[in-house]
Design an enzyme around this catalytic site. Structure first.
Site, PDB file in Angstrom:
ATOM      1  N   PRO A 106       0.836  -1.209   0.000  1.00 14.34           N
ATOM      2  CA  PRO A 106       0.000   0.000   0.000  1.00 14.34           C
ATOM      3  C   PRO A 106       0.866   1.253   0.000  1.00 14.34           C
ATOM      4  O   PRO A 106       2.049   1.214   0.382  1.00 14.34           O
ATOM      5  CB  PRO A 106      -0.808  -0.133   1.296  1.00 14.34           C
ATOM      6  CG  PRO A 106       0.013  -1.018   2.165  1.00 14.34           C
ATOM      7  CD  PRO A 106       0.720  -1.977   1.251  1.00 14.34           C
ATOM      8  N   GLU A 107       0.289   2.343  -0.427  1.00 11.73           N
ATOM      9  CA  GLU A 107       1.044   3.591  -0.523  1.00 11.73           C
ATOM     10  C   GLU A 107       1.292   4.215   0.847  1.00 11.73           C
ATOM     11  O   GLU A 107       2.208   5.038   0.990  1.00 11.73           O
ATOM     12  CB  GLU A 107       0.287   4.576  -1.423  1.00 11.73           C
ATOM     13  CG  GLU A 107       0.133   4.065  -2.858  1.00 11.73           C
ATOM     14  CD  GLU A 107      -0.730   4.984  -3.705  1.00 11.73           C
ATOM     15  OE1 GLU A 107      -1.276   5.954  -3.134  1.00 11.73           O
ATOM     16  OE2 GLU A 107      -0.850   4.723  -4.908  1.00 11.73           O
ATOM     17  N   GLU A 108       0.504   3.865   1.829  1.00 18.11           N
ATOM     18  CA  GLU A 108       0.668   4.417   3.172  1.00 18.11           C
ATOM     19  C   GLU A 108       0.756   3.289   4.188  1.00 18.11           C
ATOM     20  O   GLU A 108       0.282   2.180   3.954  1.00 18.11           O
ATOM     21  CB  GLU A 108      -0.512   5.349   3.516  1.00 18.11           C
ATOM     22  CG  GLU A 108      -0.634   6.545   2.587  1.00 18.11           C
ATOM     23  CD  GLU A 108      -1.825   7.416   2.955  1.00 18.11           C
ATOM     24  OE1 GLU A 108      -2.565   7.023   3.882  1.00 18.11           O
ATOM     25  OE2 GLU A 108      -1.999   8.472   2.329  1.00 18.11           O
ATOM     26  N   ARG A 109       1.365   3.610   5.316  1.00 19.04           N
ATOM     27  CA  ARG A 109       1.432   2.634   6.400  1.00 19.04           C
ATOM     28  C   ARG A 109       0.040   2.414   6.977  1.00 19.04           C
ATOM     29  O   ARG A 109      -0.790   3.304   6.994  1.00 19.04           O
ATOM     30  CB  ARG A 109       2.356   3.120   7.512  1.00 19.04           C
ATOM     31  CG  ARG A 109       3.785   3.372   7.072  1.00 19.04           C
ATOM     32  CD  ARG A 109       4.628   3.808   8.255  1.00 19.04           C
ATOM     33  NE  ARG A 109       5.878   4.418   7.840  1.00 19.04           N
ATOM     34  CZ  ARG A 109       6.753   4.962   8.666  1.00 19.04           C
ATOM     35  NH1 ARG A 109       6.495   4.975   9.963  1.00 19.04           N
ATOM     36  NH2 ARG A 109       7.871   5.507   8.202  1.00 19.04           N
ATOM     37  N   GLY A 110      -0.172   1.207   7.452  1.00 20.39           N
ATOM     38  CA  GLY A 110      -1.462   0.889   8.027  1.00 20.39           C
ATOM     39  C   GLY A 110      -1.549  -0.592   8.360  1.00 20.39           C
ATOM     40  O   GLY A 110      -0.553  -1.336   8.293  1.00 20.39           O
TER      41      GLY A 110
END
Length: 319
Positions: free
Chosen positions: A224-228
């Site tokens: 994914p493009e962002e942490r999570g």
């Protein structure tokens, strides 16, 4: 390959006009003989190690025949070899001229399996009236549908009998297919964790260096493009799979899945640091070793140094 066929045909037309085979017509016999010699040498070079295709085409072409080559006049194995280089669009166009040859099931079977490596229908007895050309069109239609709506795409494959309603079969299909939109695939895998679990187990990381294995993993399952939560899930599953594939190495280095998890996060952060143009002060090798060993104390300094060198020389692990 299609352009090559027309180029050969054009050369044959020029031969009848006195240009191709003998060079441009000149009044100097010496120059004409030299040109002839160069041309014959080129043809002999093309024929080394295989069939003299130029000679074969030239001898089979009748005096009355003009235009492109008639593949039906060639040996079947040579005709199929030529057509096997065409994509689906060009093969459909070729079927307008050579219907029996271009509609051959082996050609369309090769196109299906080279684009969609695994389908449940491959391992079943084909139903009455089955055609690999029709299957190719259905697979293409299903892929386009998946790239618009993943759930509808999977349902389409199942309704046509192409895929079985099984997480393992869906995972194999995804693993062996390169026509699916990675953004839509990421959304689908985030919703279907059962398919994600089977997809992870299809990877074999045996004897692979950790950063290289992580790159291969993210090549099939895009990060994914962002942490999570989804990124944490991916790294957790990768860590366990990597340890399962390399039990001897894990014992030798004293690493556990939790330690590999920490290393993976460190590699992702280092990749961002070294490759991002927005980061002016890049992390040094000494800083990376110090920070990583604080988080995972049992890891040797040399091993962490090799991790840094890999990212520095090869690049991002999740690009």
């Amino acid at each position: 390959m299609g352009q090559g066929l027309w180029r050969v045909a054009r050369n044959q037309q020029l031969q009848h006009q006195g240009y191709s085979g003998q060079g441009y017509l000149t009044r100097d016999p010496g120059r004409r003989l030299a040109t002839n010699s160069i041309s014959n040498t080129n043809h002999r070079k093309q024929a080394q190690g295989g069939i003299d295709i130029y000679h074969l085409l030239k001898t089979r072409k009748s005096k009355e025949q003009e235009g492109f080559i008639n593949l039906e006049m060639l040996p079947p194995e040579l005709s199929f070899t030529i057509l096997s280089y065409l994509n689906a669009t060009d093969l459909c166009l070729a079927s307008c001229v050579w219907q029996d040859l271009a509609n051959d099931e082996l050609l369309w079977q090769g196109l299906c399996k080279s684009t969609w490596g695994h389908c449940s229908i491959y391992n079943k007895n084909p139903p009455l009236g089955f055609s690999f050309r029709r299957l190719y069109m259905q697979l293409d239609e299903g892929s386009l549908t998946f790239n618009a709506n993943p759930d509808e795409g999977v349902n389409y494959f199942m309704s046509k009998g192409i895929l079985d309603d099984s997480p393992k079969e869906i995972a194999k299909f995804i693993f062996c297919t390169r026509t699916l939109n990675w953004k839509k695939l990421r959304i689908y895998l985030d919703e279907r964790r059962d398919v994600l679990d089977d997809l992870v187990t299809l990877h074999n990381f045996r004897n692979q260096f950790l950063p290289n294995a992580l790159r291969e993993f993210f090549k099939h399952i895009h990060a994914p493009e962002e942490r999570g939560e989804y990124l944490e899930t991916l790294i957790t599953k990768f860590s366990h799979r990597f340890c399962a594939c390399n039990p001897d190495l894990m014992r030798e280095l004293g690493l556990s899945p939790d330690a590999v998890y920490v290393l993976c996060y460190s590699l992702i952060l280092l990749s961002i640091d070294l490759t991002s143009p927005h980061v002016k002060n890049k992390m040094s090798k000494r800083e990376f070793i110090r920070n990583t060993r604080r988080a995972a104390q049992n890891i040797s300094e040399d091993f962490v140094g090799h991790l840094y060198d890999n990212i520095y020389l090869i690049g991002h692990v999740a690009a």
